[in-house]
Design a protein around this motif. Sequence first.
Motif, mmCIF file in Angstrom:
data_model
loop_
_atom_site.group_PDB
_atom_site.id
_atom_site.type_symbol
_atom_site.label_atom_id
_atom_site.label_comp_id
_atom_site.label_asym_id
_atom_site.label_seq_id
_atom_site.Cartn_x
_atom_site.Cartn_y
_atom_site.Cartn_z
ATOM 1 N N LYS A 1 49.098 50.449 7.061
ATOM 2 C CA LYS A 1 49.971 49.679 7.947
ATOM 3 C C LYS A 1 49.376 48.275 8.053
ATOM 4 N N ARG A 2 50.222 47.319 8.349
ATOM 5 C CA ARG A 2 49.720 45.962 8.568
ATOM 6 C C ARG A 2 50.188 45.476 9.926
ATOM 7 N N LYS A 3 49.258 44.932 10.669
ATOM 8 C CA LYS A 3 49.549 44.343 11.977
ATOM 9 C C LYS A 3 48.893 42.972 12.000
ATOM 10 N N ASN A 4 49.705 41.921 12.027
ATOM 11 C CA ASN A 4 49.212 40.542 11.985
ATOM 12 C C ASN A 4 48.358 40.349 10.736
ATOM 13 N N LYS A 5 47.093 39.993 10.885
ATOM 14 C CA LYS A 5 46.211 39.739 9.747
ATOM 15 C C LYS A 5 45.367 40.954 9.384
ATOM 16 N N THR A 6 45.687 42.112 9.957
ATOM 17 C CA THR A 6 44.851 43.298 9.796
ATOM 18 C C THR A 6 45.591 44.426 9.090
ATOM 19 N N ALA B 1 45.666 43.373 -1.757
ATOM 20 C CA ALA B 1 46.293 42.407 -2.660
ATOM 21 C C ALA B 1 47.805 42.331 -2.422
ATOM 22 N N GLN B 2 48.443 43.479 -2.181
ATOM 23 C CA GLN B 2 49.888 43.517 -2.004
ATOM 24 C C GLN B 2 50.329 43.098 -0.611
ATOM 25 N N MET B 3 49.614 43.578 0.411
ATOM 26 C CA MET B 3 50.034 43.363 1.792
ATOM 27 C C MET B 3 49.445 42.098 2.402
ATOM 28 N N GLY B 4 48.416 41.578 1.783
ATOM 29 C CA GLY B 4 47.754 40.424 2.370
ATOM 30 C C GLY B 4 46.902 40.837 3.554
ATOM 31 N N GLY B 5 46.572 39.877 4.352
ATOM 32 C CA GLY B 5 45.689 40.152 5.477
ATOM 33 C C GLY B 5 44.249 39.916 5.080
ATOM 34 N N ARG B 6 43.406 39.795 6.081
ATOM 35 C CA ARG B 6 41.999 39.557 5.779
ATOM 36 C C ARG B 6 41.075 40.472 6.555
ATOM 37 N N ASN B 7 41.633 41.394 7.309
ATOM 38 C CA ASN B 7 40.841 42.331 8.104
ATOM 39 C C ASN B 7 41.254 43.760 7.769
ATOM 40 N N ILE B 8 40.326 44.697 8.020
ATOM 41 C CA ILE B 8 40.615 46.119 7.801
ATOM 42 C C ILE B 8 40.125 46.922 8.992
ATOM 43 N N ILE B 9 40.931 47.890 9.391
ATOM 44 C CA ILE B 9 40.506 48.931 10.325
ATOM 45 C C ILE B 9 40.619 50.254 9.585
ATOM 46 N N PHE B 10 39.518 50.999 9.534
ATOM 47 C CA PHE B 10 39.539 52.353 8.993
ATOM 48 C C PHE B 10 39.723 53.314 10.158
ATOM 49 N N THR C 1 36.957 61.083 -3.684
ATOM 50 C CA THR C 1 37.990 60.430 -2.885
ATOM 51 C C THR C 1 37.596 59.012 -2.471
ATOM 52 N N ALA C 2 36.305 58.729 -2.354
ATOM 53 C CA ALA C 2 35.859 57.370 -2.002
ATOM 54 C C ALA C 2 36.263 56.374 -3.081
ATOM 55 N N ILE C 3 36.211 56.792 -4.322
ATOM 56 C CA ILE C 3 36.633 55.928 -5.429
ATOM 57 C C ILE C 3 38.122 55.604 -5.291
ATOM 58 N N GLU C 4 38.917 56.615 -5.007
ATOM 59 C CA GLU C 4 40.356 56.415 -4.836
ATOM 60 C C GLU C 4 40.647 55.585 -3.585
ATOM 61 N N LEU C 5 39.912 55.817 -2.508
ATOM 62 C CA LEU C 5 40.080 55.041 -1.287
ATOM 63 C C LEU C 5 39.776 53.567 -1.543
ATOM 64 N N ARG C 6 38.713 53.282 -2.268
ATOM 65 C CA ARG C 6 38.372 51.892 -2.608
ATOM 66 C C ARG C 6 39.489 51.258 -3.436
ATOM 67 N N ARG C 7 39.945 51.977 -4.449
ATOM 68 C CA ARG C 7 40.991 51.455 -5.334
ATOM 69 C C ARG C 7 42.272 51.159 -4.560
ATOM 70 N N GLN C 8 42.698 52.109 -3.748
ATOM 71 C CA GLN C 8 43.941 51.918 -3.000
ATOM 72 C C GLN C 8 43.804 50.842 -1.926
ATOM 73 N N THR C 9 42.616 50.736 -1.327
ATOM 74 C CA THR C 9 42.376 49.697 -0.321
ATOM 75 C C THR C 9 42.464 48.320 -0.955
ATOM 76 N N GLU C 10 41.832 48.140 -2.097
ATOM 77 C CA GLU C 10 41.883 46.853 -2.789
ATOM 78 C C GLU C 10 43.306 46.515 -3.215
ATOM 79 N N SER C 11 44.031 47.497 -3.706
ATOM 80 C CA SER C 11 45.413 47.289 -4.121
ATOM 81 C C SER C 11 46.288 46.911 -2.919
ATOM 82 N N ALA C 12 46.129 47.622 -1.816
ATOM 83 C CA ALA C 12 46.928 47.331 -0.621
ATOM 84 C C ALA C 12 46.602 45.953 -0.056
#
Length: 119
Positions: free
Chosen positions: A6-11, A37-46, A24-35
């Motif tokens: 999900k994206r909320k503001n810059k997060t 790039a696609q969704m923008g934002g500069r912050n992450i909440i796990f 699964t960590a490899i897949e999580l990293r890959r999908q996080t980087e892809s998201a």
Amino acid sequence: MELQFKRKNKTMIILISGEVDHHTAIELRRQTESALAQMGGRNIIFGFEEVTFMDSSGIGMMIGRYKQLQALGGRIAIACANEKIAEIIRLSGLTKLLPVFDTIEEALQYTEGRETDAV
């Protein structure tokens, strides 16, 4: 492992369900980087409320995202870690880099620059 982005503001908020291990960590990293790039934002909440297991690969993946976002001037936080996962995060020393919050809303205040107290 299941992921919901999900994206909320810059997060970007990543809700994780299941186990975070070597595979699964490899897949999580890959999908996080892809998201990112696609969704923008500069912050992450796990969001870890539904995580049942995490090993050092999960810790390493979060440190990697921390370094990536720090270079971009972003913030990263952990939210909703259940007792078992919170203990793993604490024992790993990850809390020295990433604040841990009880709720997504508290973590969002932090990532968006509105200070709040971490757990």
